[in-house]
Motif scaffolding. Structure first.
Motif, short mmCIF file in Angstrom:
data_model
loop_
_atom_site.label_atom_id
_atom_site.label_comp_id
_atom_site.label_asym_id
_atom_site.label_seq_id
_atom_site.Cartn_x
_atom_site.Cartn_y
_atom_site.Cartn_z
N ALA A 366 19.87 56.97 68.89
CA ALA A 366 20.77 56.33 69.85
C ALA A 366 22.15 56.95 69.74
O ALA A 366 22.75 57.37 70.75
CB ALA A 366 20.85 54.83 69.57
N PHE A 367 22.62 57.04 68.54
CA PHE A 367 23.94 57.66 68.35
C PHE A 367 23.96 59.05 68.94
O PHE A 367 24.87 59.45 69.64
CB PHE A 367 24.27 57.73 66.86
CG PHE A 367 24.80 56.42 66.31
CD1 PHE A 367 25.78 55.73 67.01
CD2 PHE A 367 24.32 55.91 65.11
CE1 PHE A 367 26.26 54.54 66.49
CE2 PHE A 367 24.81 54.74 64.60
CZ PHE A 367 25.77 54.03 65.28
N LEU A 368 22.91 59.79 68.61
CA LEU A 368 22.88 61.17 69.05
C LEU A 368 22.94 61.27 70.56
O LEU A 368 23.70 62.07 71.12
CB LEU A 368 21.62 61.87 68.54
CG LEU A 368 21.52 63.28 69.09
CD1 LEU A 368 22.49 64.18 68.39
CD2 LEU A 368 20.13 63.83 69.04
N VAL A 369 22.17 60.47 71.19
CA VAL A 369 22.14 60.55 72.65
C VAL A 369 23.52 60.30 73.21
O VAL A 369 24.01 61.04 74.08
CB VAL A 369 21.13 59.54 73.21
CG1 VAL A 369 21.24 59.46 74.73
CG2 VAL A 369 19.73 59.93 72.82
N ILE A 370 24.17 59.28 72.67
CA ILE A 370 25.49 58.97 73.19
C ILE A 370 26.44 60.15 72.97
O ILE A 370 27.14 60.59 73.89
CB ILE A 370 26.04 57.70 72.51
CG1 ILE A 370 25.17 56.52 72.88
CG2 ILE A 370 27.47 57.45 72.95
CD1 ILE A 370 25.44 55.30 72.06
N LEU A 373 25.60 63.07 75.20
CA LEU A 373 26.02 62.85 76.58
C LEU A 373 27.53 63.00 76.69
O LEU A 373 28.04 63.55 77.67
CB LEU A 373 25.59 61.47 77.04
CG LEU A 373 24.07 61.31 77.20
CD1 LEU A 373 23.71 59.93 77.68
CD2 LEU A 373 23.52 62.36 78.15
N ALA A 374 28.21 62.51 75.70
CA ALA A 374 29.66 62.69 75.71
C ALA A 374 30.00 64.17 75.70
O ALA A 374 30.92 64.61 76.38
CB ALA A 374 30.28 62.00 74.51
N ASN A 375 29.23 64.90 74.97
CA ASN A 375 29.50 66.33 74.87
C ASN A 375 29.33 67.03 76.21
O ASN A 375 30.04 68.01 76.49
CB ASN A 375 28.55 66.94 73.83
CG ASN A 375 29.05 68.31 73.37
OD1 ASN A 375 30.26 68.50 73.29
ND2 ASN A 375 28.14 69.22 73.11
N PHE A 415 24.91 74.63 82.24
CA PHE A 415 24.14 75.17 81.12
C PHE A 415 24.26 74.27 79.91
O PHE A 415 23.31 74.06 79.16
CB PHE A 415 24.63 76.58 80.76
CG PHE A 415 24.24 77.60 81.80
CD1 PHE A 415 23.00 77.54 82.43
CD2 PHE A 415 25.11 78.62 82.15
CE1 PHE A 415 22.66 78.48 83.37
CE2 PHE A 415 24.76 79.56 83.09
CZ PHE A 415 23.53 79.50 83.71
N GLY A 416 25.48 73.76 79.73
CA GLY A 416 25.72 72.87 78.60
C GLY A 416 24.77 71.68 78.66
O GLY A 416 24.16 71.30 77.65
N ALA A 417 24.66 71.13 79.80
CA ALA A 417 23.76 69.99 79.95
C ALA A 417 22.35 70.41 79.59
O ALA A 417 21.62 69.70 78.89
CB ALA A 417 23.82 69.49 81.39
N ILE A 418 21.96 71.58 80.06
CA ILE A 418 20.58 72.03 79.81
C ILE A 418 20.30 72.10 78.32
O ILE A 418 19.35 71.50 77.83
CB ILE A 418 20.35 73.41 80.46
CG1 ILE A 418 20.37 73.26 81.98
CG2 ILE A 418 19.01 73.99 80.02
CD1 ILE A 418 20.28 74.57 82.71
N TYR A 419 21.15 72.82 77.61
CA TYR A 419 20.76 72.99 76.20
C TYR A 419 20.90 71.71 75.40
O TYR A 419 20.15 71.46 74.47
CB TYR A 419 21.49 74.18 75.53
CG TYR A 419 23.00 74.11 75.44
CD1 TYR A 419 23.62 73.27 74.55
CD2 TYR A 419 23.78 74.94 76.24
CE1 TYR A 419 25.01 73.24 74.47
CE2 TYR A 419 25.15 74.91 76.16
CZ TYR A 419 25.77 74.05 75.27
OH TYR A 419 27.12 74.02 75.19
N THR A 420 21.88 70.87 75.76
CA THR A 420 22.03 69.65 75.00
C THR A 420 20.81 68.73 75.20
O THR A 420 20.20 68.25 74.23
CB THR A 420 23.29 68.91 75.45
OG1 THR A 420 24.35 69.84 75.56
CG2 THR A 420 23.64 67.81 74.47
N LEU A 421 20.48 68.59 76.43
CA LEU A 421 19.36 67.69 76.71
C LEU A 421 18.07 68.25 76.15
O LEU A 421 17.23 67.54 75.61
CB LEU A 421 19.26 67.46 78.22
CG LEU A 421 20.47 66.71 78.78
CD1 LEU A 421 20.41 66.62 80.29
CD2 LEU A 421 20.56 65.32 78.17
N ASN A 422 17.91 69.53 76.28
CA ASN A 422 16.74 70.20 75.74
C ASN A 422 16.60 69.92 74.25
O ASN A 422 15.53 69.62 73.74
CB ASN A 422 16.90 71.69 76.00
CG ASN A 422 15.56 72.38 75.92
OD1 ASN A 422 14.54 71.74 76.14
ND2 ASN A 422 15.58 73.66 75.57
#
Lengths: 494, 166, 457, 111, 350, 198
Positions: A366-370, A373-375, A415-422
């Motif tokens: 949970a922490f990580l996801v938050i 996402l902030a990142n 791209f940032g979103a891609i790698y983070t979510l990945n």
């Protein structure tokens, strides 16, 4: 008084820490010191907000016309806070780690903090330079002593890079000092210097290279992923969370006000460079299998973006930059903490070897996801206002290529979103595998650290005004310089 | 051409010739002897200058003491033509060329000076006599004189340190 | 004047002490006490108390700068003696004589740092050189030492020859040996003078080992017994440098523009060669030799700039450099293995020595808050202040970064690598002196005013 | 005599000395060439001393200008003597150990 | 070098003087060889040479003739040029020394001119003697080395180091004299003694040192180590024969003669007759010159005799004893002598 | 401590020399005093060829083979002398006296060959004592120098005393030596003889 305390507390406590025999005592002592610094910095931002408390000037090195001048002002205050906040978090998160010679480890960490504080507070160029190096040396030792296998050459590369940069900056400082009227190193006389535009070119590069190496901007970044990977995670947190901001801060404080002409003229060269860097780093991050390297490249990408925003040279960009510096620091520390926890538990950082941790450690997930996402600057997280303002800044910069720059910046965000979510997907979700089956959830101290981070993320995401108030004045002050430049240039054209 | 001129040219040629023989002689002992000849030629010049004191000191110190030591060492080491090491030819030529260039450069540099009009006093002037030199040495130059005694002392200690068998 | 006479007398005293005293301990203590006394009298003279009123006929001038430098040199020598005097026992049997020679060298140092006549410069350089030839060769059984000594001697004598030629040509053009003829900047100097000046420049470059006249230095420093290398590479080198700048400031200061370019080129070459070759060394001792060349390059910046601040800077530089190098050498002497790998894991077995050595190395590398930084800072500052030296400063900075590479190799070896216990034994005095030395290095880095306060001319 | 002649003579001797230093391999001969250089300097100094004396003599018959040059020569001789004693001691020490005075053998430090 | 610009009469006069002195030197040297043998015999209760001529007086001529007609042998392995140079140098330096000694009171010609009985009254005087003596070493060294014989070389090196070593105390002893006379000129030294009394009265220690050094400089017993037969066979002239050997031997005797003359001049008033004021005799200048010359010769002969006398009394020193004596005894003594002289002179001046 | 046999032995003084002693000056002066005193002493040598020193009365010189008053050889070649000779310097060959040789040899046997090697002979005189016929005796002359070893092997012709009749003068002279030797008197008991110049 406050700025002096901010520097002295970590410095003195750090030196004292060397003499502790017991690692645990050292750890506690360091935490105590970090908290004390935090308290002081918070006090400085809130209660003691009178200039007489926030300024300090004492004779030092009078033979060189330098003085011990520190000031907690609009430019530095957020970063000081970041620095102060980061340390308790880092120490808490590392609470479970048992380093060899812990006393030395924490002592060096605290010394680095003192150095960074000095960088953010100094209004004397020489002091600035001193602190710049003071932050570097402990880092060198930290990384070389407690880092990974290839730590020695890697750290050395890092060190040499930074050192060359800082020495070039030293030449710049000396050059400027020689040309000031009172031959002093003070920030004010540097600003008053008003070098003619043609003389600024050289000096601009002397300074910029130093800052660019520190940030790092695209062609000078090669030291960074290796160092982040090899350094002990606690150090990496500081490196990426706080230290890289030194470069950006340097641009804001020392480059733009002092050499606005050159800064303006080179902006069109530097912005694409940094944006290219951002995209390039993002692309590499997508292909990355190592968690640490992934976060490292993400950091490069973000910094590239911030640099571009800085060189947009308008009020919006500056404000966004200042906010984002703080927020990025918080977020990236959060990410590192997660990486650290993961690595400590499973002994590996390979994304391909991990998976399904969320089932076993829901709180961590949970922490990580938050944080993740902030990142990537989702609205309602702290990074959103910053990134928004930066985009705004880039888009509204006076250069003719501003649309292109905005597009590039946007690409890097995507791209940032891609790698983070990945990364989240692969590591935390999906089926548990052999390795992660025995995973435990996080401990109390880690919960505390991550909790604080998440708290900050939300508070600042929901109520960004808190920071906008602090930064508005500074941003416009810097912007004024460029208004002046733009006007002058326009007049010249006519 | 007066007697002085003749003597000047004679001594000069002798000095240069002997100096050349010093560096070209294969046998070190010959080198030493030629060097002594050079020193004598130079002493001759000093006498032309009426610098009698220097002339005699030159002979006593250089020819009488220093070169004797050289000769000692060379004779004891039994270096002769066969055992004398030789540099290879190209190195020698390079060295000679370098020296020659230096000579040319210096001569060229100093050729056009106003020195042409300057005359060095020959046969006249009594500053080279011991009375005047001595007075000067023990009044104006007494500090350097005493300092040189320290120098000698250190050289003496040095010779002992280096030469004494352990 | 106090120092000159008393150090000569002390030299003689030490010479006899070898005959009269049997205990090496006593001899050593005598030497240290003598050096301390020398420091005291020199400080007294700095304060205006001269015991001897000797008319040097304007051949020497004990101005503030020279006295200050002498103080620094003697202080460094004192520290050096406290740290390393015991290690001279290993060199050979002529223990007392070594001290005597050191005192004579101090005499020479006094001379070259206060001369006003070329004669005194010549004598001073020789008084420094001759004992050094001997000390270099004092390890008589060691071929390396012999070789170093011979090399040093031949080249030293050769450069003396050049120097004398220069002096002779100068004398021809000015008619005096005084350095205060000071030709105005608009006067065209005669060819004699230019030739003389160049020869003097080259010979002094020889003596302080500037490129391309440096080639003897690594060999000599490497071959000499390490105790004496320490002294040679620090105090002596600094002293000759002081003589160098004194000569060129006093005699040719007004012609500065005419030789500045040469100075710049030589500086750059020295920095380049010193640093780059140091990188490839495997032995710490040899690395330090090359580093001394590199540091000489930095000192040369003061000659390049030649301003009042250059003097201050040079003084600071000599202090910083001497203190740090003496410290490193003091540790190095104790080591059995001089290679970098010999230092592997040193920090584990000797944390204190390693820490102090680190401080010294950081100072040499020019890391802030050490005296080494401040001195480098000064050098860059004066270079920039002279208005033309931007490229040189940038070059110097790059070279300083290169220097970090080899200095940090030692630190890396000490802290980050594993190795065996080097099994060295040090006394408590040694440790404390090292700590004091390191403290001094840092103190001067943080509060240079302590020293700079005294420097005003 | 014009002092020019002496300058050239001295420089010639000096250069010969330098050539000797550069071309010979025997340490003793190199050393001798250095002595030759010193002597060239001496000669030049004396010539200059007499030149300055001649100049000053025109103004003042009792002048002692030029003595400094000759005294410098004296000091050079003194120092040369000291240097020789040390130098030869070193050379002999070297010879004792390696039975040669060939400077080409001086390459132990290179390895 | 004043005498380059002087007239030919002077040159002629000097040439005559030089020939005279060289002739005298040879003559004395020849007869010193004779005296040596005679004195040796007498001191050993023997008769000495008495075959050639009455009392063997032509003995030196016979010896000379023998040397001239002996076969000349130059060893094959020797260095020929230097082998010849050696004795020549020895001879030349031996003869050169005599130039500065004032042999007699100046001769006053009828026309009022003054002819000094001295080849050159140079400013450097006694220093010149030193210079030449110091060069004299080469004769021995070159000869010894060129012979290519171990014994010769060893002897040559011994001799040279001995001479170099003893020059030091010799010079130091002389400095004390120079303090008193204030000049290096030999004529001034003699004149000073005529006026103030002989130097020997003030400089006894100095004289003894000087004398000992003179023995060593001439390689005379007890310091004749270069010729120590039991160690070195025949010394540095081992390989020499015929007149080259003669040169070496002659040079030694000439050296003796000159050093005796120097001692007589420097310490014993030169040509001065003690206790009398010969100027008041009213003799003609010729006779004055002649008498003074005879006086000097008498003194010289006395010293020559002492040389011989010592030779036949004292055994040869060991080499280390020789060096010890020179460096550890004579030099300190000479220094002491010098300092005392200086101190006394300072004190007297006050 | 060893027992002192005589009073002449003196302990060697091994004290290190004082400075004054070590410059030897005083001792040298003493020595020179001794030598100079010899200058005035009477010379011990003589001008040899002109002046000769007399032999001692007991001097044993070159051998002589004796003849009787008629000039006949005394020797009978009995070999006793050769036997007595410690240096084995004497060799001889005997021969029968033939008729008509009575005027030559006193006995019927004589020495056909009689050689003495003078390089071997030690001049001890034992041959003289051993001879029963008084045929050999040692004279007061010594063997003259020679260029070769062979020259020192004296044949009979070299040894025989001159004929008393035919060469009267030479015989007398040779005999004189012997006579002097035989007239040895008590007045001359010094082993080195008196300093009597001839």
């Amino acid at each position: 008084m406050v700025p002096v305390l901010l520097i002295l507390i970590p410095l003195v406590t750090g030196l004292v820490t060397f003499f502790f025999k017991d690692g645990r005592t050292a750890k506690s002592w360091a935490l105590f010191s970090a908290l004390a610094t935090l308290v002081v910095s918070v006090l400085g931002l809130t209660v003691l907000k009178e200039t007489k408390y926030l300024q300090f000037n004492r004779e030092w090195l009078s033979a060189l016309n330098s003085s011990f001048a520190v000031q907690l002002d609009g430019m530095g205050q957020l970063l000081c806070l970041l620095n102060a906040v980061a340390y308790p978090l880092v120490i808490l998160s590392a609470w479970k780690n048992d380093y060899k010679n812990q006393n030395n480890f924490y002592a060096l960490m605290l010394l680095a903090q003192a150095g960074m504080m000095g960088v953010f507070l100094a209004t004397d160029a020489l002091l600035f330079y001193f602190c710049w190096e003071l932050a570097l040396i402990p880092m060198y030792f930290l990384c070389s002593q407690w880092g990974g296998e290839k730590r020695i050459p890697v750290t050395f590369k890092f060190f040499i890079y930074t050192f060359v940069g800082s020495l070039l900056m030293l030449i710049g400082i000396l050059y400027l000092q020689a040309h000031t009227k009172d031959h002093s190193f003070s920030w004010q006389s540097f600003i008053d210097l008003r070098l003619p535009a043609n003389k600024q070119q050289w000096i601009f590069w002397l300074f910029f290279v130093a800052f660019a190496i520190k940030m790092p901007v695209f062609p000078l970044h090669t030291w960074q992923p290796d160092t982040y990977e090899q350094a002990p995670t606690a150090t990496t947190m500081i490196l990426s969370g706080v230290m890289v901001k030194m470069g950006l801060f340097g641009i804001l404080r020392w480059l733009f006000p002092v050499m606005p002409f050159a800064s303006f003229q080179w902006a069109d060269f530097i912005t694409p460079l940094s944006l290219c860097g951002a995209i390039y780093a993002s692309l590499i991050a997508i292909r990355q299998d190592d968690l640490k390297r992934l976060v490292a490249y993400s950091s490069i990408a973000h910094i590239g973006l911030m640099c571009a925003a800085a060189f947009a040279q308008n009020e919006s960009g500056f404000q966004g930059l200042m906010i984002q510096m703080f927020n990025h620091g918080i977020n990236i520390i959060g990410l590192w903490i997660v990486v650290e926890i993961t690595e400590r538990q499973f002994g590996t950082r390979k994304i391909s070897e991990l998976g399904g941790i969320a089932q076993k450690a829901p709180v961590l997930a949970a922490f990580l996801v938050i944080i993740a996402l902030a990142n990537i600057a989702l609205p309602l997280t702290n990074a959103f206002p910053g990134e928004f303002l930066m985009f705004n800044g880039i888009f509204s910069s006076v250069t003719v290529y501003h649309v292109w720059f905005t597009v590039m910046a946007g690409l890097s965000i995507i791209f940032g979103a891609i790698y983070t979510l990945n990364m989240i997907r692969k590591v935390f979700y999906g089926e548990t595998i052999e390795l992660t089956r025995a995973a435990n959830d996080i401990s109390m101290s880690e919960k505390l650290a991550l909790g604080v981070i998440v708290l900050i993320i939300f508070v600042l995401g929901v109520y960004p005004q808190l920071m906008l108030n602090e930064t508005a004045a500074t941003a416009s002050a810097v912007n004024e310089k460029f208004d002046f430049v733009r006007q002058t240039l326009l007049e010249q054209k006519k | 051409m007066g007697v002085t001129q003749i003597l000047f040219w004679f001594l000069s040629v002798m000095a240069v010739f002997s100096a050349l023989m010093v560096i070209t002689s294969k046998n070190p002992v010959y080198s030493v002897l030629w060097l002594i000849a050079t020193f004598f030629a130079i002493s001759g010049h000093y006498i032309l200058f009426n610098a009698q004191f220097l002339a005699i000191v030159n002979i006593i110190v250089y020819a009488g003491a220093i070169m004797v030591l050289f000769l000692f060492v060379i004779m004891l080491m039994n270096l002769n033509r066969e055992t004398e090491p030789q540099k290879n030819r190209w190195l020698k030529m390079a060295g000679a060329a370098a020296g020659g260039c230096l000579l040319l450069v210096l001569v060229a540099a100093l050729k056009d000076t106003d020195m042409k009009q300057q005359q060095a006093l020959i046969n006249k002037g009594n500053i080279g006599l011991i009375k005047i030199l001595g007075k000067e040495l023990f009044t104006t130059y007494v500090v350097p004189f005493e300092i040189s005694s320290v120098l000698f002392l250190s050289a003496m200690i040095g010779a002992v340190v280096i030469g004494k068998k352990e | 004047m106090n120092t000159l006479l008393i150090s000569a007398v002390l030299g003689v005293l030490m010479m006899f002490s070898g005959v009269l005293l049997k205990s090496r301990q006593v001899i050593r203590n005598l030497a240290i006490a003598g050096m301390a006394g020398l420091l005291l009298v020199n400080i007294l003279e700095l304060g205006g108390t001269t015991f001897f009123q000797i008319n040097t006929r304007d051949m020497m001038a004990f101005d503030r700068f020279s006295l200050l430098f002498i103080t620094v040199a003697i202080f460094s020598t004192l520290l050096y003696l406290v740290l390393s005097a015991k290690d001279m026992e290993k060199v050979g049997i002529n223990y007392a004589e070594y001290f005597a020679l050191l005192f004579f060298i101090v005499c020479g140092i006094v001379l070259v740092s206060s001369f006003k006549s070329l004669l005194i410069l010549f004598l001073g350089v020789e008084i420094i050189s001759i004992p050094l030839y001997i000390l270099t060769g004092s390890d008589k059984r060691n071929l390396k030492s012999n070789e170093a000594s011979l090399k040093y001697f031949l080249l030293g004598a050769f450069s003396t020859g050049l120097m004398l030629m220069g002096i002779a040509l100068l004398y021809g053009s000015t008619g005096t040996f005084s350095t205060s003829f000071r030709l105005g900047p608009d006067v065209k100097p005669s060819a004699l003078m230019i030739a003389g000046m160049l020869l003097l420049f080259f010979s002094m470059s020889f003596k302080v080992s500037l490129a391309p006249f440096h080639f003897w230095t690594p060999d000599v420093y490497d071959g000499a017994p390490t105790v004496f290398t320490s002294f040679m590479a620090t105090i002596v080198k600094a002293a000759v440098f002081i003589g160098f700048i004194r000569l060129f400031n006093n005699a040719f200061g007004l012609m500065h523009g005419q030789w500045q370019l040469i100075a710049a080129i030589i500086t750059a070459a020295t920095l380049f060669i010193g640093n780059i070759t140091a990188v490839f060394q495997q032995s710490v001792k040899r690395m330090l030799a090359y580093s001394s060349i590199a540091q000489a390059g930095f000192m040369m910046l003061s000659l390049y700039a030649l301003s009042a601040e250059a003097y201050e800077g040079l003084l600071l530089y000599t202090v910083a450099y001497s203190l740090a190098t003496i410290g490193i050498f003091a540790v190095l002497i104790k080591m059995n293995d001089y290679t970098f790998s010999g230092f592997n894991g040193f920090a584990r077995y000797h944390p204190l020595l390693a820490a102090t050595t680190t401080v010294f190395l950081l100072s040499l590398a020019g890391i802030p808050l050490t005296s080494g930084f401040l001195s480098k800072f000064y050098m860059l500052k004066i270079t920039l202040a002279s208005g033309k030296g931007m490229w040189l400063a940038v070059f110097a900075v790059f070279m300083a970064a290169v220097s970090v590479y080899y200095y940090f190799r030692v630190i890396q070896a000490m802290y980050f690598k594993e190795g065996d216990d080097p099994k060295i034994q040090v006394t408590t005095t040694f440790k404390w002196t090292l700590v004091v030395l390191a403290a001094l290095v840092i103190l001067l880095g943080v509060f240079p005013n302590l020293l700079l306060y005294w420097v005003y001319f | 005599m014009p002092v020019n002649y002496y300058i050239f003579l001295a420089i010639a001797l000096f250069s010969i000395g330098i050539v000797g230093v550069l071309t010979r391999r025997n340490a003793i001969i190199i050393f001798m060439c250095i002595e030759l250089m010193l002597n060239a300097v001496n000669l030049m100094l004396v010539a200059f001393s007499k030149m300055h004396h001649a100049k000053a003599l025109a103004a003042d018959a009792a002048t002692t200008v030029g003595t400094d040059g000759q005294l410098f020569v004296f000091f050079i001789m003194v120092v040369a003597a000291a240097e020789v004693s040390v130098g030869l001691a070193i050379i002999v020490m070297m010879y004792r150990n390696i039975h040669s005075v060939d400077v080409n053998f001086l390459n132990r430090l290179k390895h | 070098m004043y005498f380059l610009s002087i007239d030919w009469w002077l040159i002629l006069e000097k040439a005559l003087l030089i020939f005279g002195i060289v002739g005298l030197s040879f003559f004395i040297a020849m007869y010193t060889t004779y005296a040596e043998r005679k004195v040796a015999a007498w001191l050993q209760d023997r008769r000495g040479p008495n075959r050639a001529g009455p009392f063997g007086i032509f003995q030196p001529l016979a010896d000379g003739g023998k040397l001239f007609f002996k076969e000349e042998i130059i060893p094959l392995a020797s260095n020929k040029a230097l082998f010849i140079l050696g004795p020549a140098l020895a001879m030349i330096t031996a003869l050169l020394t005599s130039t500065v000694i004032p042999w007699a009171a100046p001769f006053h010609t009828k026309s009022g001119g003054v002819i000094p009985m001295q080849v050159a009254d140079v400013d450097m005087g006694i220093l010149l003697v030193f210079g030449i003596v110091s060069v004299g070493v080469y004769g021995i060294m070159i000869g010894g080395w060129a012979s290519n014989n171990k014994f010769s070389l060893m002897a040559a090196i011994r001799g040279a180091s001995q001479m170099v070593s003893y020059e030091l105390p010799m010079g130091l002893a002389l400095i004390a004299v120079l303090f008193m006379t204030g000049s290096l000129k030999m004529s001034v030294i003699v004149q000073h003694q005529i006026e103030h009394g002989w130097n020997i009265m003030y400089q006894l220690l100095g004289f003894i040192i000087f004398f000992v050094c003179a023995l060593a400089e001439c390689n005379r017993t007890p310091f004749d180590l270069p010729e120590a037969e039991n160690e070195l066979n025949f010394g540095y002239h081992q390989e020499y024969s015929s007149m080259k050997l003669g040169f070496y031997l002659f040079a030694e005797y000439i050296n003796m003669f000159i050093s005796s003359a120097v001692m007589a001049t420097v310490y014993f008033g030169g040509y001065d007759i003690p206790f009398v004021n010969e100027a008041s005799w009213g003799l003609s200048s010729f006779w004055m010159t002649f008498i003074s010359f005879s006086v000097l010769m008498a003194k010289t002969c006395f010293f020559l005799f002492v040389f011989l006398w010592i030779r036949w009394t004292i055994p040869r020193f060991r080499y280390d004893q020789l060096m010890n004596l020179g460096w550890k005894k004579l030099i300190p003594l000479a220094l002491l002598n010098m300092i005392i002289t200086a101190a006394v002179m300072l004190w007297l001046k006050k | 401590m060893s027992v002192r046999l005589t009073n002449r032995s003196v302990e060697v003084n091994r004290k290190p020399m004082t400075f004054l002693e070590s410059i030897y000056l005083w001792n040298i002066l003493k020595g020179m005093g001794i030598t100079i005193s010899h200058l005035f002493k009477k010379k011990a040598t003589i001008n040899y060829p002109e002046q000769k020193r007399s032999f001692s009365k007991v001097f044993r010189g070159l051998h002589v083979l004796n003849r009787d008053a008629e000039g006949r050889e005394n020797c009978t070649a009995c070999g006793l002398c050769a036997v007595a000779c410690p240096a084995e310097a004497i060799t001889m060959e005997a021969a029968e006296r033939l008729p008509g040789e009575e005027h030559l040899y006193r006995e019927e046997k004589y020495a056909a060959k009689y050689e003495i090697n003078m390089l071997r002979c030690i001049f001890c005189g034992l041959c003289e004592e051993a001879c029963p016929k008084d045929a050999i005796y040692l004279s007061q002359t010594f063997a003259p120098a020679n260029y070769g070893r062979k020259g020192f092997i004296y044949k009979k012709e070299d040894l025989l005393i001159p004929h008393p009749v035919n060469e009267k003068e030479a015989y007398e002279k040779a005999l004189g030596n012997k006579a002097a030797k035989n007239s040895y008197t008590k007045t001359n008991n010094s082993p080195f003889g008196d300093r009597v110049w001839e």
